[in-house]
Design a protein around this motif. Sequence first.
Motif: not given
Length: 262
Positions: A74, A95-96, A98-100, A137, A150, A155
Amino acid sequence: LTVVKCGGAVPPEPVCADLAGRAGEVVLVHGGAPEIERLSAELGVPARTLVSPSGVTSRHTDPAMLDVVTLALTGRAKPRLLRALAAHDVPAVGLTGLDGGLLRARRKTAQRAVRDGRTVIVRDDHSGRVTGVRPELLRTLLGAGFVPVLSPPATGEDGAPVNVDADRAAAAVAVALGAARLVLLTSAPGVLRDASDDASLLARCALPREGPVPHAASGGMHRKLIAAREALLGGVPRVSVSDGRLPRPVTAALGGAGTTLE
Ligand code: ADP
Protein backbone atom coordinates in the motif's frame (compact mmCIF):
# COMPACT_ATOMS: atom_id res chain seq x y z
CA LEU A 1 -14.49 -6.55 -18.46
CA THR A 2 -10.87 -7.59 -18.03
CA VAL A 3 -8.99 -8.32 -14.83
CA VAL A 4 -5.27 -7.64 -15.25
CA LYS A 5 -2.84 -8.88 -12.63
CA CYS A 6 0.55 -7.29 -12.68
CA GLY A 7 3.48 -8.98 -10.96
CA GLY A 8 5.87 -7.07 -8.73
CA ALA A 9 8.75 -7.41 -11.18
CA VAL A 10 6.68 -6.02 -14.09
CA PRO A 11 7.61 -2.38 -14.88
CA PRO A 12 4.54 -0.23 -14.09
CA GLU A 13 4.92 2.31 -16.90
CA PRO A 14 4.00 0.20 -19.97
CA VAL A 15 1.05 -1.48 -18.24
CA CYS A 16 -0.34 1.81 -16.95
CA ALA A 17 0.14 3.58 -20.30
CA ASP A 18 -1.69 0.70 -21.96
CA LEU A 19 -4.71 1.18 -19.66
CA ALA A 20 -5.36 4.65 -21.10
CA GLY A 21 -8.81 4.57 -22.66
CA ARG A 22 -9.80 1.43 -20.74
CA ALA A 23 -11.04 3.06 -17.52
CA GLY A 24 -14.27 1.44 -16.39
CA GLU A 25 -13.39 -1.77 -18.25
CA VAL A 26 -10.40 -3.00 -16.28
CA VAL A 27 -9.61 -4.01 -12.72
CA LEU A 28 -5.87 -3.97 -11.98
CA VAL A 29 -4.67 -6.38 -9.31
CA HIS A 30 -1.07 -6.25 -8.14
CA GLY A 31 1.45 -7.97 -5.93
CA GLY A 32 4.87 -6.69 -4.97
CA ALA A 33 7.34 -9.37 -3.92
CA PRO A 34 10.43 -7.25 -4.76
CA GLU A 35 9.08 -4.31 -2.69
CA ILE A 36 8.27 -6.65 0.19
CA GLU A 37 11.78 -8.08 0.12
CA ARG A 38 13.39 -4.63 -0.09
CA LEU A 39 11.29 -3.18 2.74
CA SER A 40 11.81 -6.16 5.02
CA ALA A 41 15.58 -5.76 4.56
CA GLU A 42 15.36 -2.01 5.23
CA LEU A 43 13.33 -2.56 8.39
CA GLY A 44 15.38 -5.52 9.56
CA VAL A 45 12.38 -7.86 9.57
CA PRO A 46 13.65 -11.28 8.57
CA ALA A 47 11.98 -12.76 5.46
CA ARG A 48 11.34 -16.38 6.40
CA THR A 49 9.98 -19.24 4.38
CA LEU A 50 7.64 -22.04 5.38
CA VAL A 51 8.15 -25.43 3.78
CA SER A 52 5.12 -27.71 3.88
CA PRO A 53 5.55 -31.46 4.41
CA SER A 54 4.87 -31.89 0.67
CA GLY A 55 7.71 -29.47 -0.15
CA VAL A 56 5.68 -26.38 -1.17
CA THR A 57 7.34 -23.16 0.00
CA SER A 58 5.54 -19.98 1.04
CA ARG A 59 6.30 -16.73 2.82
CA HIS A 60 6.07 -16.98 6.62
CA THR A 61 3.75 -14.04 7.29
CA ASP A 62 4.27 -13.59 11.03
CA PRO A 63 2.78 -10.39 12.55
CA ALA A 64 5.87 -8.27 11.74
CA MET A 65 5.95 -9.59 8.18
CA LEU A 66 2.22 -8.94 7.75
CA ASP A 67 2.95 -5.27 8.52
CA VAL A 68 5.82 -5.27 6.03
CA VAL A 69 3.60 -6.84 3.34
CA THR A 70 0.85 -4.29 3.97
CA LEU A 71 3.28 -1.36 4.01
CA ALA A 72 5.12 -2.49 0.88
CA LEU A 73 1.94 -3.08 -1.12
CA THR A 74 0.00 0.00 0.00
CA GLY A 75 2.93 2.36 0.56
CA ARG A 76 5.18 1.49 -2.35
CA ALA A 77 3.80 -0.83 -5.04
CA LYS A 78 0.34 0.76 -5.23
CA PRO A 79 1.40 4.44 -5.19
CA ARG A 80 3.86 3.66 -8.00
CA LEU A 81 1.02 2.26 -10.12
CA LEU A 82 -1.37 5.09 -9.20
CA ARG A 83 1.25 7.65 -10.14
CA ALA A 84 1.92 6.01 -13.51
CA LEU A 85 -1.83 5.76 -14.19
CA ALA A 86 -2.32 9.43 -13.28
CA ALA A 87 0.50 10.38 -15.65
CA HIS A 88 -1.59 8.85 -18.44
CA ASP A 89 -4.81 10.49 -17.22
CA VAL A 90 -6.29 7.15 -16.17
CA PRO A 91 -8.63 7.76 -13.23
CA ALA A 92 -7.71 5.13 -10.67
CA VAL A 93 -8.52 4.24 -7.07
CA GLY A 94 -6.19 2.20 -4.87
CA LEU A 95 -7.75 -0.48 -2.67
CA THR A 96 -6.92 -3.53 -0.62
CA GLY A 97 -9.14 -6.43 0.28
CA LEU A 98 -9.85 -4.60 3.54
CA ASP A 99 -11.85 -1.88 1.75
CA GLY A 100 -15.57 -2.51 1.71
CA GLY A 101 -14.95 -6.12 2.71
CA LEU A 102 -13.78 -6.63 -0.86
CA LEU A 103 -11.74 -9.78 -0.32
CA ARG A 104 -12.62 -12.18 2.45
CA ALA A 105 -10.14 -14.83 3.48
CA ARG A 106 -9.68 -17.64 5.94
CA ARG A 107 -6.39 -17.51 7.80
CA LYS A 108 -4.43 -20.71 8.31
CA THR A 109 -4.49 -20.69 12.09
CA ALA A 110 -2.39 -23.84 12.37
CA GLN A 111 -0.32 -25.42 9.64
CA ARG A 112 2.35 -28.02 9.48
CA ALA A 113 5.80 -27.03 8.33
CA VAL A 114 9.15 -28.72 8.18
CA ARG A 115 11.89 -26.98 10.15
CA ASP A 116 15.36 -28.47 10.68
CA GLY A 117 14.05 -31.81 9.47
CA ARG A 118 11.19 -31.85 11.99
CA THR A 119 7.50 -31.25 11.35
CA VAL A 120 6.24 -28.40 13.52
CA ILE A 121 2.89 -26.62 13.87
CA VAL A 122 3.03 -22.95 12.91
CA ARG A 123 0.33 -20.80 14.51
CA ASP A 124 1.54 -17.25 13.85
CA ASP A 125 1.15 -17.20 10.06
CA HIS A 126 -1.27 -14.52 8.88
CA SER A 127 -1.84 -15.80 5.39
CA GLY A 128 -4.72 -17.72 3.97
CA ARG A 129 -6.90 -18.16 0.99
CA VAL A 130 -9.65 -16.06 -0.49
CA THR A 131 -13.07 -17.39 0.49
CA GLY A 132 -15.24 -14.66 -0.95
CA VAL A 133 -15.32 -11.47 -2.99
CA ARG A 134 -17.79 -8.64 -2.49
CA PRO A 135 -17.77 -7.06 -5.91
CA GLU A 136 -20.15 -4.13 -5.14
CA LEU A 137 -17.41 -1.56 -4.53
CA LEU A 138 -15.59 -2.63 -7.70
CA ARG A 139 -18.79 -2.37 -9.73
CA THR A 140 -19.47 1.10 -8.31
CA LEU A 141 -15.99 2.31 -9.22
CA LEU A 142 -16.09 0.72 -12.68
CA GLY A 143 -19.51 2.27 -13.30
CA ALA A 144 -18.12 5.67 -12.37
CA GLY A 145 -15.27 5.24 -14.87
CA PHE A 146 -12.40 4.38 -12.53
CA VAL A 147 -9.75 1.67 -12.68
CA PRO A 148 -9.75 -0.06 -9.29
CA VAL A 149 -6.16 -0.95 -8.28
CA LEU A 150 -6.43 -3.81 -5.82
CA SER A 151 -3.94 -5.81 -3.76
CA PRO A 152 -3.78 -8.00 -0.68
CA PRO A 153 -4.27 -8.09 2.25
CA ALA A 154 -7.76 -9.54 2.48
CA THR A 155 -10.19 -9.34 5.40
CA GLY A 156 -10.01 -12.32 7.75
CA GLU A 157 -12.99 -13.91 9.47
CA ASP A 158 -12.22 -11.88 12.61
CA GLY A 159 -11.76 -8.68 10.56
CA ALA A 160 -7.97 -8.72 10.80
CA PRO A 161 -5.81 -8.51 7.66
CA VAL A 162 -4.79 -11.78 6.01
CA ASN A 163 -2.13 -12.02 3.34
CA VAL A 164 -3.31 -13.84 0.22
CA ASP A 165 -1.75 -14.74 -3.09
CA ALA A 166 -2.38 -11.88 -5.54
CA ASP A 167 -2.73 -14.19 -8.58
CA ARG A 168 -5.44 -16.21 -6.89
CA ALA A 169 -7.09 -13.03 -5.60
CA ALA A 170 -7.19 -11.77 -9.20
CA ALA A 171 -8.80 -15.04 -10.29
CA ALA A 172 -11.43 -14.76 -7.54
CA VAL A 173 -12.19 -11.17 -8.55
CA ALA A 174 -12.49 -12.15 -12.22
CA VAL A 175 -14.94 -14.92 -11.29
CA ALA A 176 -16.98 -12.65 -8.99
CA LEU A 177 -17.26 -9.92 -11.62
CA GLY A 178 -18.04 -12.36 -14.42
CA ALA A 179 -15.01 -11.00 -16.32
CA ALA A 180 -14.49 -12.02 -19.92
CA ARG A 181 -10.73 -12.10 -19.52
CA LEU A 182 -8.08 -12.66 -16.88
CA VAL A 183 -4.58 -11.59 -17.89
CA LEU A 184 -1.69 -12.50 -15.58
CA LEU A 185 1.26 -10.28 -16.55
CA THR A 186 4.62 -11.48 -15.36
CA SER A 187 8.34 -11.17 -16.05
CA ALA A 188 8.43 -14.16 -18.41
CA PRO A 189 7.12 -14.53 -21.97
CA GLY A 190 4.29 -16.75 -20.71
CA VAL A 191 4.27 -20.37 -19.64
CA LEU A 192 7.49 -21.98 -20.85
CA ARG A 193 7.91 -25.70 -21.43
CA ASP A 194 11.42 -25.25 -20.04
CA ALA A 195 11.59 -22.38 -17.53
CA SER A 196 15.21 -21.64 -18.52
CA ASP A 197 14.44 -21.36 -22.25
CA ASP A 198 12.41 -18.32 -23.37
CA ALA A 199 12.06 -19.92 -26.82
CA SER A 200 9.99 -22.76 -25.34
CA LEU A 201 6.89 -20.55 -24.93
CA LEU A 202 3.63 -22.49 -25.06
CA ALA A 203 0.88 -20.72 -27.03
CA ARG A 204 -1.67 -22.92 -25.29
CA CYS A 205 -1.49 -24.93 -22.11
CA ALA A 206 -4.13 -27.41 -21.00
CA LEU A 207 -4.59 -27.62 -17.23
CA PRO A 208 -5.98 -30.75 -15.63
CA ARG A 209 -9.23 -30.03 -13.73
CA GLU A 210 -7.61 -31.26 -10.53
CA GLY A 211 -4.27 -32.45 -9.24
CA PRO A 212 -0.78 -31.16 -10.04
CA VAL A 213 -0.34 -28.58 -12.80
CA PRO A 214 2.30 -29.03 -15.54
CA HIS A 215 5.23 -26.75 -16.50
CA ALA A 216 5.55 -25.08 -13.10
CA ALA A 217 9.24 -24.99 -12.36
CA SER A 218 8.88 -22.48 -9.52
CA GLY A 219 6.41 -21.46 -6.86
CA GLY A 220 5.53 -18.27 -8.73
CA MET A 221 4.43 -20.00 -11.92
CA HIS A 222 2.82 -22.81 -9.95
CA ARG A 223 0.57 -20.30 -8.18
CA LYS A 224 -0.27 -18.64 -11.49
CA LEU A 225 -1.39 -21.92 -13.02
CA ILE A 226 -3.46 -22.74 -9.92
CA ALA A 227 -5.03 -19.27 -10.18
CA ALA A 228 -5.68 -19.75 -13.89
CA ARG A 229 -7.42 -23.04 -13.22
CA GLU A 230 -9.59 -21.48 -10.51
CA ALA A 231 -10.64 -18.73 -12.94
CA LEU A 232 -11.45 -21.22 -15.70
CA LEU A 233 -13.42 -23.46 -13.33
CA GLY A 234 -15.22 -20.32 -12.08
CA GLY A 235 -16.39 -19.56 -15.61
CA VAL A 236 -13.89 -16.96 -16.87
CA PRO A 237 -13.85 -17.79 -20.59
CA ARG A 238 -10.32 -16.68 -21.42
CA VAL A 239 -7.29 -16.76 -19.15
CA SER A 240 -3.71 -16.03 -20.18
CA VAL A 241 -0.23 -15.61 -18.75
CA SER A 242 1.68 -13.03 -20.73
CA ASP A 243 4.80 -10.86 -20.73
CA GLY A 244 4.39 -7.67 -18.69
CA ARG A 245 7.65 -6.27 -20.06
CA LEU A 246 6.33 -5.83 -23.61
CA PRO A 247 5.71 -2.25 -24.82
CA ARG A 248 1.88 -2.58 -24.76
CA PRO A 249 1.51 -5.61 -22.53
CA VAL A 250 -2.28 -5.57 -22.07
CA THR A 251 -3.01 -5.01 -25.75
CA ALA A 252 -0.52 -7.76 -26.61
CA ALA A 253 -2.10 -10.20 -24.16
CA LEU A 254 -5.63 -9.42 -25.35
CA GLY A 255 -4.36 -9.97 -28.90
CA GLY A 256 -3.13 -13.45 -28.05
CA ALA A 257 0.46 -12.96 -26.85
CA GLY A 258 1.75 -15.28 -24.16
CA THR A 259 0.03 -18.49 -23.15
CA THR A 260 -3.69 -19.17 -23.23
CA LEU A 261 -4.71 -21.58 -20.46
CA GLU A 262 -7.47 -24.04 -21.14
P1 ADP B 1 5.03 -12.37 -10.46
O1 ADP B 1 5.87 -11.64 -9.46
O2 ADP B 1 4.98 -11.73 -11.81
O3 ADP B 1 3.68 -12.74 -9.96
P2 ADP B 1 6.60 -14.82 -10.03
O4 ADP B 1 8.01 -14.37 -9.98
O5 ADP B 1 5.92 -15.20 -8.79
O6 ADP B 1 5.76 -13.74 -10.82
O7 ADP B 1 6.46 -16.04 -11.06
C1 ADP B 1 6.87 -15.88 -12.39
C2 ADP B 1 8.24 -16.52 -12.57
O8 ADP B 1 8.12 -17.94 -12.56
C3 ADP B 1 8.91 -16.25 -13.89
O9 ADP B 1 9.60 -15.01 -13.89
C4 ADP B 1 9.88 -17.43 -14.02
O10 ADP B 1 11.14 -17.11 -13.48
C5 ADP B 1 9.28 -18.51 -13.14
N1 ADP B 1 8.89 -19.73 -13.86
C6 ADP B 1 8.95 -20.97 -13.35
N2 ADP B 1 8.51 -21.89 -14.20
C7 ADP B 1 8.15 -21.24 -15.31
C8 ADP B 1 7.62 -21.66 -16.57
N3 ADP B 1 7.37 -22.94 -16.84
N4 ADP B 1 7.34 -20.71 -17.47
C9 ADP B 1 7.58 -19.41 -17.21
N5 ADP B 1 8.10 -18.97 -16.05
C10 ADP B 1 8.39 -19.85 -15.10
